[in-house]
Scaffold this active site. Sequence first.
Site, short mmCIF file in Angstrom:
data_model
loop_
_atom_site.label_atom_id
_atom_site.label_comp_id
_atom_site.label_asym_id
_atom_site.label_seq_id
_atom_site.Cartn_x
_atom_site.Cartn_y
_atom_site.Cartn_z
N THR A 97 36.72 0.50 -67.33
CA THR A 97 37.86 1.28 -67.83
C THR A 97 37.37 2.39 -68.75
OG1 THR A 97 38.10 -0.31 -69.65
CG2 THR A 97 39.49 -0.65 -67.69
N ASP B 35 39.10 1.53 -63.12
CA ASP B 35 40.17 2.45 -63.51
C ASP B 35 39.69 3.88 -63.48
OD1 ASP B 35 42.82 3.05 -64.64
OD2 ASP B 35 41.70 3.61 -66.45
N GLU C 30 35.78 11.79 -60.46
CA GLU C 30 36.81 12.43 -61.26
C GLU C 30 36.32 13.72 -61.89
OE1 GLU C 30 39.56 9.97 -63.76
OE2 GLU C 30 38.03 8.46 -63.33
N HIS D 3 43.00 5.89 -63.52
CA HIS D 3 42.65 6.28 -64.90
C HIS D 3 43.87 6.15 -65.82
CE1 HIS D 3 39.65 8.92 -67.33
NE2 HIS D 3 40.30 8.09 -68.12
N ALA E 197 44.23 3.08 -67.82
CA ALA E 197 44.03 1.95 -68.72
C ALA E 197 44.58 2.23 -70.11
CB ALA E 197 42.55 1.58 -68.80
N ARG F 118 34.21 5.36 -68.32
CA ARG F 118 33.99 6.66 -67.69
C ARG F 118 33.41 6.45 -66.31
NH1 ARG F 118 37.23 7.89 -70.70
NH2 ARG F 118 37.17 9.45 -72.39
#
Length: 311
Positions: A225, A251, A256, A286, A288, A227
């Site tokens: 959760t 997550d 990204e 993303h 969390a 990077r």
Amino acid sequence: MKILHLDNNHPLLIEQLNALGFTNDEDYTSSKATIEQHIHRYDGFIIRSRFKIDKAFLDATQDLKFIGRVGAGLENIDTDYAAQKGIKLIAAPEGNRNAVGEHSLAMLLSLFNKLNKADREVKQGHWKREDNRGLELDGKTVGLIGYGNMGKAFAKKLRGFDVDVLCYDIKANVGDANAVQVSLQELQEKADVLSLHTPETPLTIAMVNSEFINGFKNPFWLINTARGKSVVTQDLISALESGQILGAGLDVLEYEKSSFEHLFTSEMPEAFKQLMSLENVLLTPHVAGWTVESKIKLAQTIVDKIKTEFC
């Protein structure tokens, strides 16, 4: 003092800053180049992740006193150069740490109990009890890498379970009543579950690669959760296929950027397609730290820190 808001946040942020006597302007649509032309008028600005704050942008400021980042990390800001210019950096990890702790626990329990798989099958008319037999968390060892705000929040959530919690951090003496600080080697020897709670830095980018994964004595479950760039996706796929990683709750993803939606309108990376096809992989977008409550807490944390520093 004049503050420019570059991302839309909870209304309390501007309302309370107005009440404290700050002048607040909003610009949520102009290009970075356009904003650079008038950023010199401001004493501070507040951003989430709209664009990177690099050297050129910071040079366009004149007497900038602070940057507020409504989030936990500062990886979208050239922190070293900001420090050279004497600019105060204000982040808000206290605002969404509880949300991240709860989400990490939710992912872990869902993976152990195959909740998403079982739900999908029942809704499709399949009643597979043996195939959805779960695991219990009690008796397991949970290893945390990164023991700051987020790691501590997750460890706190684990207190209700009969688990051993270990933490590894580059800072010394961060362990507490909820987690025993150990070396990375000891964590790799003992952990049944690995949860990442690290910022994005040169040390953490591509940290979870094949060499790292194979350093674990036993097969383990992975929760990320933190990077996305900390995990090499192709190496994760290989470990899932070999059984060295038993399942993963992600997550965040390696692919990204400032926005992730483009992956669904362009050609997806092959490794991402493979992740999406695996039953023992749980994916969330993303979110969390992205709860109704954390939106309020993040904004309030920024206000409180600005008030403490400048009022």
